[in-house]
Design a protein around this motif. Sequence first.
Motif, short mmCIF file in Angstrom:
data_model
loop_
_atom_site.label_atom_id
_atom_site.label_comp_id
_atom_site.label_asym_id
_atom_site.label_seq_id
_atom_site.Cartn_x
_atom_site.Cartn_y
_atom_site.Cartn_z
N CYS A 86 -7.63 8.59 7.76
CA CYS A 86 -6.63 7.68 8.30
C CYS A 86 -6.46 7.90 9.79
O CYS A 86 -6.00 7.03 10.50
CB CYS A 86 -5.27 7.89 7.63
SG CYS A 86 -5.28 7.36 5.93
N ASP A 111 4.40 11.70 -2.87
CA ASP A 111 3.27 10.86 -2.49
C ASP A 111 2.10 11.28 -3.38
O ASP A 111 1.51 12.35 -3.16
CB ASP A 111 2.98 11.07 -1.00
CG ASP A 111 1.78 10.27 -0.52
OD1 ASP A 111 0.97 9.86 -1.36
OD2 ASP A 111 1.65 10.08 0.71
N VAL A 132 -0.65 9.49 -3.85
CA VAL A 132 -1.74 8.57 -3.52
C VAL A 132 -3.12 9.16 -3.85
O VAL A 132 -3.97 8.48 -4.41
CB VAL A 132 -1.63 8.17 -2.02
CG1 VAL A 132 -2.93 7.62 -1.49
CG2 VAL A 132 -0.49 7.17 -1.82
N GLN A 133 -3.33 10.43 -3.50
CA GLN A 133 -4.66 11.01 -3.73
C GLN A 133 -4.82 11.57 -5.15
O GLN A 133 -5.94 11.81 -5.59
CB GLN A 133 -4.93 12.14 -2.72
CG GLN A 133 -5.03 11.66 -1.29
CD GLN A 133 -6.31 10.85 -1.00
OE1 GLN A 133 -7.24 10.79 -1.83
NE2 GLN A 133 -6.34 10.20 0.14
N GLY A 148 0.82 -1.21 0.00
CA GLY A 148 0.00 0.00 0.00
C GLY A 148 0.85 1.25 0.00
O GLY A 148 2.09 1.19 -0.13
N GLY A 149 0.18 2.38 0.16
CA GLY A 149 0.87 3.66 0.14
C GLY A 149 1.80 3.83 1.34
O GLY A 149 2.90 4.37 1.20
N THR A 150 1.37 3.38 2.50
CA THR A 150 2.19 3.53 3.70
C THR A 150 3.52 2.80 3.53
O THR A 150 4.59 3.35 3.80
CB THR A 150 1.42 2.99 4.92
OG1 THR A 150 0.23 3.76 5.06
CG2 THR A 150 2.25 3.09 6.19
N ASN A 204 -4.67 14.90 1.12
CA ASN A 204 -5.81 14.03 1.37
C ASN A 204 -6.94 14.75 2.10
O ASN A 204 -8.08 14.36 2.01
CB ASN A 204 -5.39 12.78 2.16
CG ASN A 204 -4.46 13.08 3.31
OD1 ASN A 204 -3.40 13.66 3.12
ND2 ASN A 204 -4.86 12.68 4.50
N SER A 233 -1.27 4.22 -4.16
CA SER A 233 -2.02 3.26 -3.34
C SER A 233 -3.21 2.79 -4.16
O SER A 233 -3.98 3.61 -4.67
CB SER A 233 -2.51 3.94 -2.07
OG SER A 233 -3.40 3.09 -1.39
N HIS A 287 1.01 13.31 4.68
CA HIS A 287 0.28 12.23 5.35
C HIS A 287 1.14 11.71 6.51
O HIS A 287 2.38 11.73 6.42
CB HIS A 287 0.04 11.11 4.31
CG HIS A 287 -0.81 10.00 4.82
ND1 HIS A 287 -0.28 8.84 5.33
CD2 HIS A 287 -2.15 9.88 4.91
CE1 HIS A 287 -1.28 8.04 5.69
NE2 HIS A 287 -2.42 8.65 5.45
N HIS A 310 -6.06 1.32 -3.40
CA HIS A 310 -7.47 1.47 -2.99
C HIS A 310 -8.03 2.87 -3.15
O HIS A 310 -9.22 3.08 -3.00
CB HIS A 310 -7.68 0.94 -1.56
CG HIS A 310 -7.11 1.76 -0.45
ND1 HIS A 310 -7.90 2.57 0.33
CD2 HIS A 310 -5.85 1.87 0.05
CE1 HIS A 310 -7.14 3.14 1.27
NE2 HIS A 310 -5.90 2.73 1.11
N LYS A 311 -7.18 3.83 -3.50
CA LYS A 311 -7.72 5.17 -3.75
C LYS A 311 -8.19 5.29 -5.21
O LYS A 311 -8.82 6.28 -5.58
CB LYS A 311 -6.67 6.25 -3.48
CG LYS A 311 -5.98 6.14 -2.14
CD LYS A 311 -6.84 6.50 -0.96
CE LYS A 311 -6.00 6.41 0.32
NZ LYS A 311 -6.74 6.70 1.53
N1 PLP Z 1 -0.58 8.97 1.46
C1 PLP Z 1 -1.72 9.66 1.40
C2 PLP Z 1 -1.71 11.04 0.86
C3 PLP Z 1 -2.91 9.07 1.82
O1 PLP Z 1 -4.05 9.76 1.74
C4 PLP Z 1 -2.89 7.74 2.32
C5 PLP Z 1 -4.12 7.11 2.83
O2 PLP Z 1 -5.08 7.77 3.13
C6 PLP Z 1 -1.65 7.06 2.35
C7 PLP Z 1 -0.52 7.70 1.92
C8 PLP Z 1 -1.55 5.66 2.86
O3 PLP Z 1 -1.97 4.74 1.88
P1 PLP Z 1 -2.42 3.26 2.31
O4 PLP Z 1 -3.76 3.39 2.93
O5 PLP Z 1 -2.44 2.49 1.03
O6 PLP Z 1 -1.38 2.74 3.24
#
Ligand code: PLP
Length: 390
Positions: free
Chosen positions: A330, A180, A182-183, A69-71, A155, A203, A101, A205-206
């Motif tokens: 989160c 990052d 992700v969003q 995932g993103g984390t 986010n 990530s 994040h 799931h987004k």
């Molecule tokens: N980075 C951002 C900007 C996010 O919004 C999120 C999750 O909300 C993440 C990273 C983490 O991603 P993941 O939920 O896949 O670990």
Amino acid sequence: MTRVYLDWNATAPLRPEARAAVAAAFELVGNPSSVHAEGRAARRVVEEARREVAALVGAEPRNVVFTSGGTEANMLALSPATGAGPGGAPCGRLMVSAIEHPSVLAGGRFPPSAVERVPATPIGVIDLVALERRLAALAGEGSGRPLVSLMLAGNESGTLQPVSQAARLTHETGGLLHVDAVQAAGRIPCDINALGADLLTLSGHKTGAPKGVGALIKRDEALALDALVKGGGQERGARAGTENVAAIAGFGAAAAAARAGLEHERAHMDALRRTLEAGLRAISADVIIFGTETERLPNTTLFTVPGMKAETAVIAFDLDGVAVSSGAACSSGKVTPSHVLAAMGVPPALARGAVRVSLGPTTAESDINRFLDAWRKLFQSLTNRRDIAA
Ligand code: PLP
């Protein structure tokens, strides 16, 4: 009563294409590392997904490292050993914007003393002047190559960051830039070369893939990564462990669908968001919508009215069948005001009332109307109880 889901920044519903790809991948018995036909069939699915994920951000497929995932992708990127090796120095310092994040703010694998935060301006973007000043000071101090981490889109407020300008400043002092995205990915154009990012986090799931899959993407194949999960040689040694074939297949399918629909989906969300924000303003002249002085994602609205408490509002919306969130999902459950709004200089009392509404490609106008009906009721009840000024 059907539910209205307006919390796409927390997670997006599975796209039908992703669901089909996941179901098909579940039928595969092989391990992608096995040489037999069953293994090769699983490998084909992983590599096809790698091509689709790479295409979403204009990268080379071989530079995509799948993660959980993103984390995890952020953790993988943020190491002093990133970029170290023949021809590359280790990173002595991590500079993160104050609005990142939590998975970036945590500093990855840098010792806390080597991490510093670059402030944001009141409109919700990184202070580029402060970044430039710090980069110049670090170069003078000889404290090692800087690694800068800056998100492409927030986010919470959805504000877009001046990533390519930050890339130029970072590269001028020999540093590396991690983004990052992700969003942003799948919602706005996001090209790793145009951005000038050395590393990019996604990530699944987004963008409508299953939860628990993501990727760290390199612009240049030669950039060394410091594996976080060590063991077998999967993902070219950057991430050990048998690949999550079904989730990766879903990620690939979601990335392909997001890329194909990007312009249409973006325009759709943008139009609905205009209706939403016009409705918010019509119901209360006092409404504050954060981040409007700069470019934002097309799907995100972060708003409040003075005196409102976000926890109460989110529960009231939920009881009315509408899913929204307070600040960052989160960190939902925490009642501390958003660090993003704090970094923008928003007073804590106001920040505590921030409610985030985030839309997606299948959000309909009727969903916005349901949201506005719920808000009208909630606003009236708050006003009647004199919790907030009329
Ligand atoms: N980075 C951002 C900007 C996010 O919004 C999120 C999750 O909300 C993440 C990273 C983490 O991603 P993941 O939920 O896949 O670990």
